[in-house]
Design an enzyme around this catalytic site. Sequence first.
Site, mmCIF file in Angstrom:
data_model
loop_
_atom_site.group_PDB
_atom_site.id
_atom_site.type_symbol
_atom_site.label_atom_id
_atom_site.label_comp_id
_atom_site.label_asym_id
_atom_site.label_seq_id
_atom_site.Cartn_x
_atom_site.Cartn_y
_atom_site.Cartn_z
ATOM 1 C CE LYS A 38 0.804 -2.197 -4.233
ATOM 2 N NZ LYS A 38 -0.199 -1.148 -3.943
ATOM 3 N NE ARG A 108 -2.666 -3.388 -6.623
ATOM 4 C CZ ARG A 108 -2.154 -4.605 -6.569
ATOM 5 N NH1 ARG A 108 -1.933 -5.302 -7.689
ATOM 6 N NH2 ARG A 108 -1.809 -5.132 -5.416
ATOM 7 N N GLY A 117 1.386 5.599 3.988
ATOM 8 C CA GLY A 117 0.805 6.942 4.027
ATOM 9 C C GLY A 117 0.114 7.358 2.740
ATOM 10 C CG MET A 119 -5.029 7.181 -3.404
ATOM 11 S SD MET A 119 -5.306 7.302 -5.176
ATOM 12 C CE MET A 119 -5.390 5.579 -5.617
ATOM 13 N NE ARG A 363 3.878 -6.131 1.098
ATOM 14 C CZ ARG A 363 2.937 -5.223 1.271
ATOM 15 N NH1 ARG A 363 3.104 -3.993 0.831
ATOM 16 N NH2 ARG A 363 1.816 -5.521 1.876
ATOM 17 C CG HIS A 479 19.179 13.791 30.623
ATOM 18 N ND1 HIS A 479 18.779 13.045 31.711
ATOM 19 C CD2 HIS A 479 20.517 13.962 30.746
ATOM 20 C CE1 HIS A 479 19.841 12.788 32.470
ATOM 21 N NE2 HIS A 479 20.899 13.337 31.905
ATOM 22 C CB SER A 788 40.130 5.826 22.987
ATOM 23 O OG SER A 788 38.734 5.583 23.022
ATOM 24 C CB CYS A 855 34.937 5.086 24.001
ATOM 25 S SG CYS A 855 35.908 6.559 24.301
ATOM 26 C CE1 TYR A 875 38.477 0.586 21.630
ATOM 27 C CE2 TYR A 875 40.747 0.164 20.954
ATOM 28 C CZ TYR A 875 39.825 0.855 21.744
ATOM 29 O OH TYR A 875 40.257 1.797 22.610
HETATM 30 P P1 ADP Z 1 -1.738 -2.000 -0.756
HETATM 31 O O1 ADP Z 1 -0.594 -1.283 -1.309
HETATM 32 O O2 ADP Z 1 -2.419 -1.284 0.362
HETATM 33 O O3 ADP Z 1 -1.424 -3.431 -0.423
HETATM 34 P P2 ADP Z 1 -2.969 -2.924 -3.171
HETATM 35 O O4 ADP Z 1 -2.759 -2.097 -4.360
HETATM 36 O O5 ADP Z 1 -2.138 -4.137 -3.035
HETATM 37 O O6 ADP Z 1 -2.855 -2.014 -1.881
HETATM 38 O O7 ADP Z 1 -4.488 -3.326 -3.151
HETATM 39 C C1 ADP Z 1 -5.096 -3.881 -2.032
HETATM 40 C C2 ADP Z 1 -5.889 -5.088 -2.409
HETATM 41 O O8 ADP Z 1 -6.797 -4.779 -3.444
HETATM 42 C C3 ADP Z 1 -5.083 -6.231 -2.969
HETATM 43 O O9 ADP Z 1 -4.535 -7.016 -1.975
HETATM 44 C C4 ADP Z 1 -6.142 -7.009 -3.707
HETATM 45 O O10 ADP Z 1 -6.840 -7.832 -2.816
HETATM 46 C C5 ADP Z 1 -7.021 -5.913 -4.217
HETATM 47 N N1 ADP Z 1 -6.722 -5.669 -5.626
HETATM 48 C C6 ADP Z 1 -5.856 -4.802 -6.142
HETATM 49 N N2 ADP Z 1 -5.828 -4.874 -7.479
HETATM 50 C C7 ADP Z 1 -6.728 -5.828 -7.796
HETATM 51 C C8 ADP Z 1 -7.170 -6.405 -9.037
HETATM 52 N N3 ADP Z 1 -6.681 -5.988 -10.188
HETATM 53 N N4 ADP Z 1 -8.078 -7.362 -8.956
HETATM 54 C C9 ADP Z 1 -8.587 -7.791 -7.791
HETATM 55 N N5 ADP Z 1 -8.220 -7.308 -6.613
HETATM 56 C C10 ADP Z 1 -7.293 -6.332 -6.607
HETATM 57 MG MG MG Z 2 -1.200 -4.905 -1.359
#
Ligand code: ADP
Ligand code: MG
Length: 896
Positions: A38, A108, A117, A119, A363, A479, A788, A855, A875
């Site tokens: 990210k 984030r 998984g 936060m 991404r 199995h 083989s 094989c 092969y």
């Molecule tokens: P995830 O990894 O679950 O995608 P994100 O970190 O991308 O989580 O956050 C989820 C959502 O939170 C983003 O898609 C966006 O809509 C919102 N978000 C995150 N950061 C901001 C920000 N700085 N301003 C506005 N919305 C935000």
């Molecule tokens: Mg996101």
Amino acid sequence: MSKTNLKPATQPASKFVYSFGDGSAEGKADMKNLLGGKGANLAEMCSLGLPVPPGFTITTDVCVSYYANSKQIPDGLKEQVAEALAKVEKAVGNKFGDAANPLLVSVRSGARASMPGMMDTVLNLGLNDKTVEGLAKKSNNPRFAYDSYRRFIQMYSDVVLEVDHYHFEEMLERKKHERKVELDTELTADDLKDLVTQYKDVVKKELGNPFPDSVEEQLWGAIMAVFNSWMNPRANTYRKLHDIPESWGTAVNVQAMVFGNMGDDCATGVAFTRNPSTGEKLFYGEYLVNAQGEDVVAGIRTPQPLTIAGKETGGELPAMEEVMPDVFKELVKVYQKLESHYRDMQDIEFTVQNRKLWMLQTRNGKRTAAAAIKIAVDMVNEKLITKEEGIKRIDPSSLDQLLHPTLDPKAQKTILAKGLPASPGAASGTVVFTAEEAEDRAQHKEKVILVRIETSPEDIHGMHAAQGILTSRGGMTSHAAVVARGMGKPCVSGAGEVRIDYKAQSFVAAGKTIKAGDHITINGSTGEVMLGDVPTVQPQLSGDFATLMGWADSIRQLKIRANAETPLDATTARKFGAEGIGLCRTEHMFFDAERIIAMREMIVAKDEKGRKAALAKLLPMQRKDFAEIFQIMEGLPVTIRLLDPPLHEFLPNTEADMQEVAKAANVSIDMIRNRASELHEQNPMLGHRGCRLGVTYPEIYEMQARAIFEAACDVEKQKKGSAIAEIMIPLVMNPKELQMLKKLVDDTAQSVFKEKGTKVEYMVGTMIELPRAALRAGDIAQTAEFFSFGTNDLTQTTLGISRDDSASFIEDYKKKNIVEQDPFVTLDQEGVGELIKIAAERGKATRPAIKLGICGEHGGDPASIHFCQKTGLNYVSCSPYRVPIARLAAAQAALK
Ligand code: ADP
Ligand code: MG
Ligand code: MG
């Protein structure tokens, strides 16, 4: 850096924080390891000049050092964060914690690989009872300010303070009920303000402490929560499942907030630059007006389509293209720029604040196998990527999804249970609980699903007869799972909710009782078990799939063969592009009802004469088998392995069967019993079997060789394609065995050629499946024209998958799980791979032109195929359904 430099320089000052914003960034896309996916992409988007709210990324190194130093953050981090935050304040023109003009941020998480998984994001951080008033005044929108505040308290309490979120949801619902409104957006500033008070009370009650007022405390609370989430149980499980090393750590992104919840000229949304399920080149996505963050995916309101083309027929919701045409146009420009920059399909997240577009994430988008192929082929045609890149982008294993019949996506279905997706594809049929019944019904052309608690080798014939297999116990390497994958049959294993009662001939799932004779459908690609016959569609192997395979074939060096022993297998193998058969086992050819009696007669015969008489009955049957296969293979090589298993496997075990054999062989039933105990193998894996049988009963191999050569000559004569037989002697451990048996085969060939007045090409070689054979490969190659590698047995005999890298090996031993036949363990590890390397080297030293192949399940495993390329094999041979996977993996191996 100035502040940290004042400290005694015991360590060189490190850079912990990377800023981005205002059209420039300290990081870039290829710094994913340090900044997480990210963070690296936020930096890259900034540098591309796209509108990204300013912010900074705390590196994954900090997380690693946090765990290395008993959860202490490194010296200097606080200062670097303060400095980076000051830059953000300057860029935005607000101050963090300022009562009149507050800066709000999001915190984030973001590892190298996207990791659900971990936060959840905290939005609107920096709000307290004072700053919320400032925000209200400044925006002239108290409703927005309190909406942001209540969201913040809920998110922060949930993900940082770990107060159960249902408390907040309940209060919100109650409020909406009280106010007689349906949507969050209909609540007033006062309603939201009241909710804030309620939320804070609940936090105090749950935690005994008040919700933190200090914005500094909030910020560090959230940062630490991201680090701690790296090791939470959810993240640990996810990492294990996806092979993500613990040592990577996660980055933390802190970013100025932009607001999609300020009113009706605001929105938030997600989009894909191409359709992620079909690959179609169409911008695709959803958005919500006056909303924030994950509202779109959380199902709070029904999201609206981005494009007019994306509107469902009859859907009333207006598209962004209609509602905010200017912003939409800008978004289109942005996505096109991103796609041509990253040269891959992007998954993007954005927010619109007062008609201004802000980019929050990009991404490479996840996609189905079908979409992956279409996108790769399209992008090559668009000259965005090269063929080689197109080939490299497809995960060969994912092709499995496409090679089996799949459920019609339009069909209605009632789900009974969910198990493991053990072997892909969908199948419907009558429920049967025994292998015998499966076979019986299949003989009457009925489609059946074999339902077992678990399967064992005795069920193989029933598995063969069934369309699919369902077990209530066992994992991905049980199995049932391994055998089904080998057969290319759908299998759902370990469906624990399915309660099977063999006695009652029924199972219970989802409150329904399904009896033998009822119909079910299983989907081995998802693990679903469904009621009745759900219609399926056949795989499409033409179009883009064929194009991609053509490219792979032009690049790869390894030949791809299939393991096939029936005409059906051989036909399937060719359909999938096999260039020969790498393993045609012959023992299964003896299990047919009429043949097994002759086979048993042969086994119980008192002397060679008796054996020969019985073998004479088998000869025409074997000849017919081989002739059919040679015809189907039309001049492609066919490796035929002479009889391998110990004879006792063919003997009868019921009284009635023994009677029948006694009668046919004209001996007493006691004689049969004696013979059975005589043949009993102490160690069926390594005993009197394979070429040892050929040595003691040469007439068996002679019959088989004769059948092969007669068939080959007949096919050649009838001009039904020429046959190339590679005769493989199994389980050789001593060069003399092979010398002796090769002579037998050669002599047989000469006499058949004389009788038939024609000749065919053939080779004699061996399977390397014992460690000793690998070590003696130099001598064995004096005689063997090919090797083989039989890696299933070689793995077992090498104890090749010992768990010495895992703390769980003691548990494995206790479960008697000493060597698990796991098809997903690659050869490129000490033990088996090493033996293959040694054998290949020694074999080539003796006979430079020796043909080398493999094989066994590894032949269809992409990582093992890379190993085979590196080791110089000619092969790989795998199950027919894995041939396309092997073709693609071999191309990727050639490109490495
Ligand atoms: P995830 O990894 O679950 O995608 P994100 O970190 O991308 O989580 O956050 C989820 C959502 O939170 C983003 O898609 C966006 O809509 C919102 N978000 C995150 N950061 C901001 C920000 N700085 N301003 C506005 N919305 C935000
Ligand atoms: Mg996101
Ligand atoms: Mg073997």
